[in-house]
Design a protein around this motif. Structure first.
Motif, PDB file in Angstrom:
ATOM      1  N   ARG A   5       2.490  11.509  -7.129  1.00 29.71           N
ATOM      2  CA  ARG A   5       1.205  10.872  -7.317  1.00 29.71           C
ATOM      3  C   ARG A   5       0.980   9.911  -6.152  1.00 29.71           C
ATOM      4  O   ARG A   5       1.828   9.087  -5.862  1.00 29.71           O
ATOM      5  N   ARG A   6      -0.131  10.034  -5.525  1.00 31.37           N
ATOM      6  CA  ARG A   6      -0.371   9.170  -4.371  1.00 31.37           C
ATOM      7  C   ARG A   6      -1.219   7.976  -4.782  1.00 31.37           C
ATOM      8  O   ARG A   6      -2.360   8.129  -5.174  1.00 31.37           O
ATOM      9  N   ILE A   7      -0.621   6.811  -4.689  1.00 28.36           N
ATOM     10  CA  ILE A   7      -1.382   5.592  -4.968  1.00 28.36           C
ATOM     11  C   ILE A   7      -1.712   4.941  -3.632  1.00 28.36           C
ATOM     12  O   ILE A   7      -0.820   4.649  -2.844  1.00 28.36           O
ATOM     13  N   PRO A   8      -3.006   4.781  -3.367  1.00 28.47           N
ATOM     14  CA  PRO A   8      -3.362   4.173  -2.085  1.00 28.47           C
ATOM     15  C   PRO A   8      -2.930   2.711  -2.037  1.00 28.47           C
ATOM     16  O   PRO A   8      -3.281   1.923  -2.911  1.00 28.47           O
ATOM     17  N   LEU A   9      -2.147   2.377  -1.046  1.00 31.19           N
ATOM     18  CA  LEU A   9      -1.683   1.005  -0.891  1.00 31.19           C
ATOM     19  C   LEU A   9      -2.435   0.321   0.231  1.00 31.19           C
ATOM     20  O   LEU A   9      -2.772   0.933   1.232  1.00 31.19           O
ATOM     21  N   ARG A  10      -2.691  -0.936   0.018  1.00 27.80           N
ATOM     22  CA  ARG A  10      -3.325  -1.747   1.058  1.00 27.80           C
ATOM     23  C   ARG A  10      -2.538  -3.030   1.217  1.00 27.80           C
ATOM     24  O   ARG A  10      -1.914  -3.507   0.284  1.00 27.80           O
ATOM     25  N   LYS A  11      -2.644  -3.598   2.394  1.00 24.76           N
ATOM     26  CA  LYS A  11      -1.895  -4.804   2.684  1.00 24.76           C
ATOM     27  C   LYS A  11      -2.760  -6.043   2.460  1.00 24.76           C
ATOM     28  O   LYS A  11      -3.866  -6.131   2.973  1.00 24.76           O
ATOM     29  N   CYS A  12      -2.215  -6.978   1.692  1.00 17.28           N
ATOM     30  CA  CYS A  12      -2.923  -8.226   1.459  1.00 17.28           C
ATOM     31  C   CYS A  12      -2.885  -9.074   2.737  1.00 17.28           C
ATOM     32  O   CYS A  12      -1.835  -9.225   3.349  1.00 17.28           O
ATOM     33  N   VAL A  13      -4.042  -9.602   3.118  1.00 13.89           N
ATOM     34  CA  VAL A  13      -4.083 -10.407   4.339  1.00 13.89           C
ATOM     35  C   VAL A  13      -3.458 -11.792   4.121  1.00 13.89           C
ATOM     36  O   VAL A  13      -3.244 -12.530   5.066  1.00 13.89           O
ATOM     37  N   GLY A  14      -3.171 -12.118   2.868  1.00 18.92           N
ATOM     38  CA  GLY A  14      -2.542 -13.404   2.578  1.00 18.92           C
ATOM     39  C   GLY A  14      -1.028 -13.306   2.624  1.00 18.92           C
ATOM     40  O   GLY A  14      -0.388 -13.781   3.552  1.00 18.92           O
ATOM     41  N   CYS A  15      -0.447 -12.623   1.619  1.00 21.71           N
ATOM     42  CA  CYS A  15       1.014 -12.566   1.528  1.00 21.71           C
ATOM     43  C   CYS A  15       1.608 -11.431   2.347  1.00 21.71           C
ATOM     44  O   CYS A  15       2.811 -11.398   2.592  1.00 21.71           O
ATOM     45  N   GLU A  17       1.919  -8.371   1.504  1.00 22.71           N
ATOM     46  CA  GLU A  17       2.547  -7.328   0.694  1.00 22.71           C
ATOM     47  C   GLU A  17       1.648  -6.123   0.554  1.00 22.71           C
ATOM     48  O   GLU A  17       0.429  -6.252   0.479  1.00 22.71           O
ATOM     49  N   MET A  18       2.259  -4.956   0.464  1.00 23.35           N
ATOM     50  CA  MET A  18       1.506  -3.743   0.203  1.00 23.35           C
ATOM     51  C   MET A  18       1.329  -3.609  -1.303  1.00 23.35           C
ATOM     52  O   MET A  18       2.305  -3.654  -2.040  1.00 23.35           O
ATOM     53  N   LYS A  19       0.089  -3.433  -1.735  1.00 19.99           N
ATOM     54  CA  LYS A  19      -0.171  -3.314  -3.164  1.00 19.99           C
ATOM     55  C   LYS A  19      -1.188  -2.220  -3.405  1.00 19.99           C
ATOM     56  O   LYS A  19      -1.972  -1.889  -2.525  1.00 19.99           O
ATOM     57  N   PRO A  20      -1.177  -1.684  -4.647  1.00 23.15           N
ATOM     58  CA  PRO A  20      -2.204  -0.690  -4.979  1.00 23.15           C
ATOM     59  C   PRO A  20      -3.595  -1.286  -4.769  1.00 23.15           C
ATOM     60  O   PRO A  20      -3.855  -2.425  -5.143  1.00 23.15           O
ATOM     61  N   LYS A  21      -4.428  -0.482  -4.142  1.00 18.69           N
ATOM     62  CA  LYS A  21      -5.767  -0.895  -3.769  1.00 18.69           C
ATOM     63  C   LYS A  21      -6.521  -1.572  -4.907  1.00 18.69           C
ATOM     64  O   LYS A  21      -7.231  -2.546  -4.704  1.00 18.69           O
TER      65      LYS A  21
END
Ligand SMILES: [Zn+2]
Length: 92
Positions: A5-15, A17-21
Motif C-alpha cells: 500500500r503506498r502512503i504518500p509521505l511529505r516532509k514537515c517544514v518544521g520538524c 519528519e516524513m509523515k502521511p500527507k
C-alpha cells in the motif's frame, strides 16, 4: 491488488519528519504570491507541508523552512495570520 500500500509521505517544514500527507497541513503559495493554508488540499500552487502543531510552526518560523520551500521571504504579518489559521484548525 497485490503489492504494498503506498502512503504518500511529505516532509514537515518544521520538524523535518516524513509523515502521511493527510496528517499534515498544506501551506500553499497561490499564483498571487499569497501564502495561505490549504485545508481542502485542492488549491493550485506551490505547496509545503507542516504538522498540525504549534511547535512545528514555531520551528518552521525559526528555521525559515517555509521561506526555503517557497524561495521567498515571508513577512511576520503572514506568519501571524498562518498561526491564527492553524489554531483555528486545531480548535475544530
Ligand atoms: Zn512537524
Amino acid at each position: 491488488m497485490a503489492g504494498t500500500r503506498r502512503i504518500p509521505l511529505r516532509k514537515c517544514v518544521g520538524c523535518g519528519e516524513m509523515k502521511p500527507k493527510k496528517e499534515l497541513i498544506r501551506v500553499l503559495r497561490t499564483e498571487e504570491n499569497e501564502i495561505v493554508l490549504d485545508t481542502t488540499g485542492k488549491k493550485n500552487g506551490r505547496g509545503a507541508y507542516i504538522c498540525n502543531s504549534k511547535d512545528c510552526f514555531a520551528k518552521a518560523v525559526k528555521s525559515k523552512g517555509l521561506e526555503r520551500s517557497f524561495k521567498q521571504a515571508i513577512p511576520a504579518k503572514v506568519y501571524e495570520r498562518l498561526e491564527k489559521e492553524m489554531s483555528e484548525i486545531e480548535a475544530r
